[in-house]
Design a protein around this motif. Structure first.
Motif, mmCIF file in Angstrom:
data_model
loop_
_atom_site.group_PDB
_atom_site.id
_atom_site.type_symbol
_atom_site.label_atom_id
_atom_site.label_comp_id
_atom_site.label_asym_id
_atom_site.label_seq_id
_atom_site.Cartn_x
_atom_site.Cartn_y
_atom_site.Cartn_z
ATOM 1 N N SER A 58 0.832 -1.208 0.000
ATOM 2 C CA SER A 58 0.000 0.000 0.000
ATOM 3 C C SER A 58 0.870 1.262 0.000
ATOM 4 C CB SER A 58 -0.952 0.001 1.191
ATOM 5 O OG SER A 58 -0.238 0.115 2.397
ATOM 6 N N ALA A 59 1.999 1.230 0.704
ATOM 7 C CA ALA A 59 2.905 2.379 0.688
ATOM 8 C C ALA A 59 3.494 2.586 -0.710
ATOM 9 C CB ALA A 59 4.018 2.192 1.709
ATOM 10 N N VAL A 60 3.845 1.499 -1.372
ATOM 11 C CA VAL A 60 4.384 1.591 -2.733
ATOM 12 C C VAL A 60 3.322 2.120 -3.684
ATOM 13 C CG1 VAL A 60 5.227 0.211 -4.691
ATOM 14 C CG2 VAL A 60 6.161 -0.160 -2.407
ATOM 15 N N SER A 61 2.079 1.656 -3.528
ATOM 16 C CA SER A 61 1.016 2.152 -4.416
ATOM 17 C C SER A 61 0.710 3.623 -4.137
ATOM 18 C CB SER A 61 -0.234 1.297 -4.282
ATOM 19 O OG SER A 61 -0.750 1.386 -2.987
ATOM 20 N N LEU A 62 0.859 4.058 -2.884
ATOM 21 C CA LEU A 62 0.720 5.487 -2.597
ATOM 22 C C LEU A 62 1.833 6.286 -3.262
ATOM 23 C CD1 LEU A 62 -0.361 5.831 1.142
ATOM 24 C CD2 LEU A 62 -1.551 6.688 -0.866
ATOM 25 N N TYR A 63 3.036 5.720 -3.275
ATOM 26 C CA TYR A 63 4.167 6.395 -3.898
ATOM 27 C C TYR A 63 3.904 6.614 -5.388
ATOM 28 C CZ TYR A 63 8.890 7.270 -5.590
ATOM 29 O OH TYR A 63 9.985 7.805 -6.198
ATOM 30 N N PHE A 64 3.287 5.607 -6.028
ATOM 31 C CA PHE A 64 2.975 5.726 -7.450
ATOM 32 C C PHE A 64 1.597 6.352 -7.697
ATOM 33 C CE2 PHE A 64 6.156 2.228 -7.674
ATOM 34 C CZ PHE A 64 7.088 2.918 -8.425
ATOM 35 N N ARG A 65 1.027 6.938 -6.660
ATOM 36 C CA ARG A 65 -0.223 7.699 -6.721
ATOM 37 C C ARG A 65 -1.437 6.883 -7.184
ATOM 38 N NH1 ARG A 65 1.358 13.349 -6.312
ATOM 39 N NH2 ARG A 65 3.601 13.408 -6.528
#
Length: 106
Positions: A58-65
């Motif tokens: 989820s943190a990675v998907s937030l990083y990629f918006r």
């Protein structure tokens, strides 16, 4: 002569000798007086690793918006955490109930 107090003393000693406290590297686990088996510890450590993986994703998907994906992953992680807590409480309650059904001479 066998008395009730002797039996209670023997039971306490037996429980102390046979107690296996396997340490869990668990952040979510609560401390309890009931001993847990290795299988329980392994299952809950695997659950915690899955939860950690979902949080990282989820943190990675937030990083990629990708907000929707991050929100879905966080919700799924919270659901898994809730299931883990409920499962642990049910399992501990069963163990406690079984232990209370044992006769004192056991």
């Amino acid at each position: 002569m066998i008395t009730r107090s002797n039996l209670a003393e023997q039971l306490r000693e037996y429980q102390i000798r046979s107690k296996h406290d396997w340490a869990s590297v668990s952040f979510f686990s609560s401390t309890s007086n009931l001993p847990s088996s290795r299988v329980d510890v392994v299952i809950f450590v695997i659950w915690e690793l899955v939860i950690l993986a979902f949080l990282v994703f989820s943190a990675v998907s937030l990083y990629f918006r990708h907000m929707r994906l991050a929100f879905i992953l966080v919700c799924f992680t919270m659901l898994l955490l809730l299931c883990m807590k409920i499962t642990k409480q049910v399992r501990l309650a069963r163990k406690k109930k079984r232990r209370m059904l044992l006769p004192l001479s056991m």
